[in-house]
Structures are given as C-alpha cells and as structure tokens.
Design a protein around this motif. Structure first.
Motif: not given
Length: 450
Positions: A349-378
């Motif tokens: 769960x932490x990896x989903x919110x903080x890893x760059x590849x995971x955050x990219x998947x969340x945006x490209x597949x999920x189409x929505x904003x990832x969880x995590x720090x306000x200044x995290x990679x997008x």
C-alpha cells in the motif's frame, strides 16, 4: 419493505441478507467463529522481506488498477506474488464480514467500514502510518478511512488505505455530442437538461446507466444532482453517521425529483433495470449512448478505446449557482485483522502511493489522483485526453472542498438492502422520489439504532 438489523448485530451476522439479493456468488464456508482480534505480531518496518510471499487479495470485478499494480509490484519484488479473487462490489458488501472472519485476506476492497471495525475484523493501520510517514500526507486523504469507537468515520484509528482518489461524473461521446450541437461540456444543469432532450429528439439514447441486479447505478446521477442542489457537507455527515443526520432534506428531495424527471422523460435506456456495469460501458464505447455516469477509473480505458472521442464533466450546478461537488473518495482497501502477511500488505500500500511507476499506473490506468504526499511525483498526461479532464475536475473539487463519500457507504447494508431496491423501483415507476428518500432514511435509522 423489510427493515435492516441493528448495526451491532450486523457486524457478526449480517451476511444473511444474501437471500434478499438473490446473488449467486459463493460466500466462504464457515461461520460461528469469533471475530479475529488482530494480527498478534506485526512489524511496521518489516516490508516483504526476501522469502517467498503470496498476498491474498480480494478485489472488485471490472477494475483493472489493482491487478496492474500487483503485476508491477511483482516485477520489482519477484519474491511477492498475488492470489487474486474478484467479485462484484455488491457481493463483496454482502460477504465482507464472513470473508474477513473465516478466510481473512491480506488485502481486500472494503465496503462500508464501520460495522467491520466494530467486529474487530480489520487491522488498525496506525502503526504503519507512523512508520511510513502517511501521517505527513494531507489529512483529507485519510480522514474518511478512520473510524472511532462509536463506529463513526472521520476520526479514530486508521482502518483502510486508498489505491487512489476516485471521482464520479459524466462521460460523453464527442462525436454524438456534435450531432446535437454540443461542442463543450454544459455549464449549468438547465443546459445539461437541454442536451438530454436534444439527444432523445435526435434518436440517440441520452444515458445508458447500469441499475440491474444487485447494483444501484442510479445513485451516481442522484448523488451528482445532490451536489448541484445543495452543499456536500450534510451528505458527508449522514454518511459518517453524525447524530441526527438525515438524507431526506429539501435539497436532496429536489435532486431526487430531478432524477425522477429524467426517468419520466425517457432519458435512460429502456432496459436500465437489467443493465449491468460492463454492458453500460460496452454500449458507451460502442457509440450507443451519449452519456454515462461513471468514475475516473474508466479514463485510461476510454483513452485507449475511444482515443480523442471521450469527454468528461462534473454534474453541473443549477442555473446561476456556484454549487459544485462530486462523489470523491479513496478506492479503499484494508488488511484483515487475521491476515497472514500484514507487513507485506502494508508495504504494498505504501509502494502504491510513493513509487513513481506505481503512481504512473494509478494515473494512466486508474485515471485519478494517487494517494501520497502533496509534492509527490505526478506523470505527464496528454492534455487532450479524458484522463486530463478527470484530473482537472478532481482539482476543481479540491479547490471548492466539494468532495463527498459514496452514499452507499453510510452503513453496512444500506446499499444492498435499501438504496438499490428503492432506486430500481424509482426507475420502474413504482415509487416516487420522496418515498425513496423516506424509505432509505428509515432503514438507516433502524440500522444504526437511532
């Protein structure tokens, strides 16, 4: 209409509602065991280690994001694989207490949380929140996932984590829209009404909306209309079971009556009460309807299957009103109190919110904003894509503080036993808007014991 058992009974025995739903999905065997009290030995810093681990994950059918994330995680951590089981959300809602008690998964898509925490079925994630720094994230990301000792959400221990922040609104087919003179999203509800009528007049199905079986898909447009007619804060208070809260207000009644007006005008597909979610999306992608009410989790799918031809907007405000809001909540997952691998599940769960590849998947597949720090990679997205449109709509909701949780999450049984049958009767012309709200409020009060 049969009434719902008291909430405290529900946490131990609510799965008896299956007969009312006539669902064919199998619940896990067992029953009669005491609820687990929590994993005895957790180490918030242990992660997944180096030994082989199989994470048992129970997810919602029709959403590719968790499987895509699991595949990417295994690629980075080959010692971890996933045993994934899928069911419709209504089935998960029905079976959640028994699944968590009798065959506790490491990760599970969570329905309404209060009854599950009362039964001691979910693991308190606060130790992981401290260890991984989740407490430094914007508090609004986590408050919906906290439940106090009275079963009220918004404060107390953390019992869930989101894969992302999902949001609902209206997708539209741009080619069909052009046929009726719609070249941009409607700015007001009156303008939206005009496009619905124009589509019907042109022989185009205005809205193909799922509402069949055990699913109350009309709740999506209903809740969008609620945000047009009134503020979202009272709706969240009702969902979070604030003392004296009611869903039956003048504003929500006006929203429900507007929805009934759409039904009476013939804006929905004729077979709405037999239409399931996958059929709805298939028809929309196939150009058989102008609009569907769904969520940003479809953005990546629509960008792939309807490149350049799908648009998105929030249900617009009333004429001359600044009111704006949307259902926006974490795609919630929890760890069973009796999970075999809680430390690895929390690390995932932490990896989903903080890893760059995971955050990219969340945006490209999920189409929505990832969880995590306000200044995290997008990741960057195509500005012409529907994903860009849904992300922009999410920013709008954040700016006006218009987010509200799903009204189906107010209690453990309200979705399956009250909302769904009532909106299906509304669609069938067997019940009016006022009766829907009064029935749901009565069921809500009986379940929570007010």
């Amino acid at each position: 209409m049969s009434r719902i058992p008291h909430r405290r009974m529900l946490s131990l025995s609510a799965v008896g509602v299956g007969a009312l739903l006539a669902l064919t999905a199998c619940a896990p065997p067992g029953g009669g065991q005491s609820a687990p009290t929590g994993s005895a030995d957790i180490d918030p810093t242990a992660g997944c280690g180096t030994e082989d681990v199989v994470l048992d994950m129970y997810i919602e059918t029709g959403f590719p994001l968790p499987k895509e994330l699991a595949t990417a995680f295994t690629a980075q951590y080959p010692n971890v694989t996933f045993d994934i089981r899928e069911d419709q959300f209504a089935v998960i809602t029905q079976n959640a207490p028994r699944v968590l008690q009798d065959s506790p998964p490491d990760l599970m898509r969570l329905p309404q949380m209060s009854a599950l925490t009362e039964g001691g079925l979910l693991l308190d994630l606060d130790p992981y929140a401290e260890a991984y720094g989740w407490t430094e994230w914007p508090e609004s990301q986590l408050e919906q996932l906290r439940v106090d000792d009275e079963g009220r959400r918004g404060s107390g221990p953390l019992y869930g984590m989101g894969l992302n922040f999902s949001m609902t609104g209206v997708f539209y087919n741009k080619e069909l829209a052009e046929q009726i003179g719609m070249t941009e999203a409607p700015a007001t509800l009156e303008e939206f009404d005009g496009y619905l009528q124009a589509a019907k007049d042109a022989g185009i199905t205005p809205i193909a909306q799922f509402n069949g079986g055990a699913t109350g898909g009309l709740l999506f447009p209903l809740q969008g209309l609620m945000a047009s007619y009134g503020p979202t804060a009272p709706i969240n208070e009702w969902i979070f079971q604030a003392p004296g809260a009611t869903i039956d207000t003048p504003e929500t009644l006006a929203a429900a009556e507007h929805l009934q007006g759409w039904i009476d005008a013939g804006y929905f597909a004729d077979d709405i009460n037999s239409l399931d979610y996958s059929q709805m999306m298939s028809r929309f992608i196939g150009g058989e309807s102008l609009f569907v009410f769904s969520g940003d989790w479809e953005s990546g799918n629509l960008d792939a299957q309807m490149p350049g031809n799908a648009g998105f907007f929030l249900v617009p405000p009333l004429e001359g009103s600044e009111q704006m809001g949307a259902m926006s909540a974490p795609l919630t997952y929890g760890i069973a109190a009796g999970a075999e691998n809680p430390d690895c599940a929390a690390f995932f769960l932490d990896w989903i919110a903080t890893d760059e590849e995971a955050r990219t998947i969340t945006v490209e597949v999920g189409g929505s904003h990832p969880m995590g720090p306000a200044d995290a990679f997008m990741p960057e997205v195509d500005p012409e894509s529907v994903t860009a449109a849904t992300l922009a709509a999410g920013n709008t909701i954040n700016e006006v503080n218009g987010a509200m949780d799903f009204i189906a999450n107010a209690t453990g049984a309200i979705y399956a036993q009250s909302w769904t049958p009532n909106v299906q009767r509304l669609a069938a012309g067997e019940e009016d808007a006022a009766t829907v709200l009064s029935n749901v409020q009565a069921d809500y009060e009986q379940e929570i014991g007010d």
